[in-house]
Design a protein around this motif. Structure first.
Motif, short mmCIF file in Angstrom:
data_model
loop_
_atom_site.label_atom_id
_atom_site.label_comp_id
_atom_site.label_asym_id
_atom_site.label_seq_id
_atom_site.Cartn_x
_atom_site.Cartn_y
_atom_site.Cartn_z
N THR A 141 0.83 -1.22 0.00
CA THR A 141 0.00 0.00 0.00
C THR A 141 0.86 1.27 0.00
O THR A 141 0.67 2.14 -0.86
CB THR A 141 -0.99 -0.03 1.18
OG1 THR A 141 -1.82 -1.18 1.03
CG2 THR A 141 -1.86 1.22 1.21
N VAL A 164 -1.40 10.42 8.77
CA VAL A 164 -2.36 10.23 9.85
C VAL A 164 -2.68 8.74 9.89
O VAL A 164 -3.28 8.20 8.96
CB VAL A 164 -3.64 11.08 9.64
CG1 VAL A 164 -4.54 10.98 10.87
CG2 VAL A 164 -3.29 12.53 9.35
N ALA A 166 -0.73 5.16 12.10
CA ALA A 166 0.63 4.67 12.37
C ALA A 166 0.68 3.15 12.43
O ALA A 166 1.42 2.57 13.22
CB ALA A 166 1.13 5.26 13.68
N SER A 167 -0.10 2.48 11.57
CA SER A 167 -0.09 1.01 11.61
C SER A 167 1.21 0.48 10.99
O SER A 167 1.89 1.18 10.24
CB SER A 167 -1.30 0.44 10.85
OG SER A 167 -1.15 0.66 9.47
N VAL A 170 0.62 0.24 7.00
CA VAL A 170 0.46 1.43 6.17
C VAL A 170 1.25 2.63 6.72
O VAL A 170 2.24 3.07 6.12
CB VAL A 170 -1.03 1.85 5.99
CG1 VAL A 170 -1.12 2.98 4.96
CG2 VAL A 170 -1.91 0.69 5.56
N CYS A 188 0.98 10.93 12.84
CA CYS A 188 -0.05 11.16 13.86
C CYS A 188 -0.77 9.86 14.18
O CYS A 188 -0.86 8.97 13.33
CB CYS A 188 -1.08 12.17 13.34
SG CYS A 188 -0.35 13.74 12.85
N LYS A 191 -3.88 9.45 19.54
CA LYS A 191 -3.63 10.27 20.73
C LYS A 191 -3.10 11.65 20.38
O LYS A 191 -2.85 12.48 21.26
CB LYS A 191 -2.61 9.58 21.66
CG LYS A 191 -3.12 8.32 22.34
CD LYS A 191 -2.53 7.10 21.65
CE LYS A 191 -3.24 5.83 22.04
NZ LYS A 191 -2.94 4.75 21.07
N LEU A 195 -4.97 17.64 15.99
CA LEU A 195 -4.60 17.00 14.72
C LEU A 195 -4.54 18.03 13.58
O LEU A 195 -3.62 17.99 12.74
CB LEU A 195 -5.63 15.90 14.40
CG LEU A 195 -5.37 15.06 13.17
CD1 LEU A 195 -4.08 14.26 13.29
CD2 LEU A 195 -6.54 14.12 12.89
N GLY A 210 -8.99 4.41 8.96
CA GLY A 210 -10.23 3.62 9.04
C GLY A 210 -11.37 4.41 9.66
O GLY A 210 -12.33 3.82 10.14
N VAL A 229 -5.92 6.54 1.94
CA VAL A 229 -5.74 5.08 1.94
C VAL A 229 -7.02 4.36 2.43
O VAL A 229 -7.27 3.22 2.09
CB VAL A 229 -4.53 4.69 2.82
CG1 VAL A 229 -4.37 3.17 2.89
CG2 VAL A 229 -3.26 5.33 2.30
N ASP A 242 -11.06 7.85 4.13
CA ASP A 242 -10.92 8.53 5.42
C ASP A 242 -10.94 10.05 5.23
O ASP A 242 -10.86 10.82 6.18
CB ASP A 242 -9.60 8.12 6.09
CG ASP A 242 -9.56 6.64 6.45
OD1 ASP A 242 -10.64 6.00 6.43
OD2 ASP A 242 -8.47 6.12 6.74
N THR A 266 -2.47 -1.00 -4.65
CA THR A 266 -1.96 -1.98 -3.67
C THR A 266 -1.78 -3.34 -4.34
O THR A 266 -0.73 -3.98 -4.21
CB THR A 266 -2.94 -2.08 -2.48
OG1 THR A 266 -2.96 -0.82 -1.83
CG2 THR A 266 -2.51 -3.15 -1.50
P1 NDP Z 1 -5.25 0.28 11.77
O1 NDP Z 1 -6.55 0.22 12.48
O2 NDP Z 1 -4.27 -0.82 11.93
O3 NDP Z 1 -4.52 1.64 12.16
C1 NDP Z 1 -5.20 2.85 12.20
C2 NDP Z 1 -4.27 3.93 12.64
O4 NDP Z 1 -5.00 5.16 12.62
C3 NDP Z 1 -3.73 3.76 14.06
O5 NDP Z 1 -2.38 4.13 14.12
C4 NDP Z 1 -4.60 4.71 14.88
O6 NDP Z 1 -3.95 5.27 16.00
C5 NDP Z 1 -4.86 5.81 13.87
N1 NDP Z 1 -6.07 6.56 14.17
C6 NDP Z 1 -7.31 6.06 14.41
N2 NDP Z 1 -8.16 7.07 14.66
C7 NDP Z 1 -7.46 8.21 14.58
C8 NDP Z 1 -7.79 9.57 14.75
N3 NDP Z 1 -9.03 9.96 15.06
N4 NDP Z 1 -6.80 10.48 14.60
C9 NDP Z 1 -5.55 10.12 14.28
N5 NDP Z 1 -5.17 8.83 14.10
C10 NDP Z 1 -6.12 7.88 14.25
O7 NDP Z 1 -5.63 0.49 10.24
P2 NDP Z 1 -4.80 0.19 8.87
O8 NDP Z 1 -3.58 1.01 8.80
O9 NDP Z 1 -4.72 -1.27 8.66
O10 NDP Z 1 -5.88 0.74 7.82
C11 NDP Z 1 -6.30 2.08 7.80
C12 NDP Z 1 -7.33 2.27 6.70
O11 NDP Z 1 -6.74 1.96 5.45
C13 NDP Z 1 -8.54 1.36 6.80
O12 NDP Z 1 -9.68 2.06 6.30
C14 NDP Z 1 -8.21 0.22 5.87
O13 NDP Z 1 -9.38 -0.40 5.35
C15 NDP Z 1 -7.48 0.96 4.79
N6 NDP Z 1 -6.55 0.13 4.03
C16 NDP Z 1 -6.59 0.27 2.67
C17 NDP Z 1 -5.71 -0.40 1.88
C18 NDP Z 1 -5.75 -0.16 0.41
O14 NDP Z 1 -5.25 -0.96 -0.35
N7 NDP Z 1 -6.31 0.96 -0.05
C19 NDP Z 1 -4.75 -1.35 2.44
C20 NDP Z 1 -4.70 -1.36 3.88
C21 NDP Z 1 -5.61 -0.65 4.63
P3 NDP Z 1 -3.40 4.40 17.25
O15 NDP Z 1 -2.08 3.85 16.76
O16 NDP Z 1 -3.25 5.40 18.33
O17 NDP Z 1 -4.43 3.36 17.51
#
Ligand code: NDP
Length: 281
Positions: A141, A164, A166-167, A170, A188, A191, A195, A210, A229, A242, A266
């Motif tokens: 991705t 924005v 931090a997984s 991605v 970001c 927490k 933002l 997400g 993403v 998002d 991707t």
């Molecule tokens: P994760 O749930 O693993 O990670 C989400 C991240 O976003 C975490 O770091 C979380 O913070 C942060 N987050 C959540 N809410 C907020 C907020 N309000 N403000 C700031 N940061 C926030 O998700 P993924 O990385 O796996 O996926 C994210 C999105 O991307 C999803 O919609 C998924 O479906 C999509 N995706 C799309 C792909 C594509 O091919 N287009 C491939 C992979 C994913 P914290 O670390 O503090 O929990």
């Protein structure tokens, strides 16, 4: 102002033609790139993802192996199957579709894939190699997002990039790729305080949380490039990102749509990683 739409479908199509051509050259030398996709359980979204991956593989002229495994598969059985695929010379890439059922330890499963066949780039050895700037595989991705920036000739060196999310799959690898391309980065998470103060600074804004439509026009610097993403399904069945596309496109200089943006890229990068794994032999 209305932003340039970065068309992921069109870009993916162009890159897939190049991949198909390189694949056919390799096949001419007796090597057919092969991808094994393991799906454990019945998750409906995962079923669609793996089907699309296998179809894309076949269209590119690659060998694909889709294994649907039962939800109650034991961890030992899954590790054994991965071990067999690690040794199988017809397979150059192994992908285990996530999320796995709860009784399986995802970390252990990913670590059992041979790093040179880990086309998702999630193995700790590949994450580490990326971190030191010597990646074997770039996670698909973020790699696709970089290709989208390249496609509009965006001058990344010296740009302020804000990610924005931090997984491990991605946000973090995206940050590494942008850093290595010369951007100054901020990552970001949920927490993060204020933002908007961060997102407003971004020349390049990448969003992977997400959280449907959480980034609105007021949070975006005029002229920024916005990479969305996120893939979220709304109650009416429609997909959205998002980023609030309709409002943000009025302030951004370029933006990726959902669907038809990062998603097709991707899968394309998965093909590219599989091809490159086979080319390395
Ligand atoms: P994760 O749930 O693993 O990670 C989400 C991240 O976003 C975490 O770091 C979380 O913070 C942060 N987050 C959540 N809410 C907020 C907020 N309000 N403000 C700031 N940061 C926030 O998700 P993924 O990385 O796996 O996926 C994210 C999105 O991307 C999803 O919609 C998924 O479906 C999509 N995706 C799309 C792909 C594509 O091919 N287009 C491939 C992979 C994913 P914290 O670390 O503090 O929990």
């Amino acid at each position: 102002m209305s932003a340039q739409i970065i068309d992921g479908n069109a870009l993916a199509k162009k890159i897939r033609l190049e991949i198909a051509s390189r694949t056919s050259t390799l096949v001419g030398k007796g090597i057919k790139p092969g991808l094994a996709v393991l799906l454990v359980g019945e998750d409906p979204a995962s079923q669609v993802y793996v089907r699309n991956k296998v179809k894309a593989c076949e269209e590119a002229g690659m060998h694909s192996l889709l294994e649907r495994l039962p939800t109650d598969l034991s961890e030992a059985a899954l590790l054994k199957r991965i071990h067999e695929l690690n040794l199988d010379p017809s397979i150059h890439g192994i992908l285990v579709q996530l999320p796995l059922p709860k009784h399986l330890n995802s970390h252990l499963v990913i670590e059992s894939i041979a790093p040179e066949k880990d086309v998702d780039g999630f193995h700790v050895a590949n994450a580490g190699a990326l971190m030191i700037g010597a990646p074997l595989f770039r996670p698909c991705t973020p790699y696709g997002c970089m290709k989208m920036l390249e496609s509009i000739d965006y001058p990344i060196k010296g740009a302020r990039a804000v990610i924005v999310g931090a997984s491990n799959i991605v946000g973090k690898p995206m940050a590494m790729l942008l850093l290595q391309a010369g951007a100054t980065i901020t990552i970001c998470n949920s927490k993060t305080k204020d933002l908007t103060a961060h997102t407003k600074e971004a020349d390049i804004l990448v969003v992977a949380t997400g959280r449907p439509k959480m980034i609105t026009a007021e949070m975006v610097k005029p002229g920024a490039v916005v990479i969305d993403v996120g893939i979220n399904r709304l109650d009416d069945g429609k997909l959205c990102g998002d980023v609030d596309f309709e409002s943000v496109k009025t302030v951004a200089s370029a933006i990726t749509p959902v669907p038809g943006g990062v998603g097709p890229m991707t899968i394309t990068m998965l093909l590219l990683n599989t091809l490159e794994a086979a080319e390395r032999l």
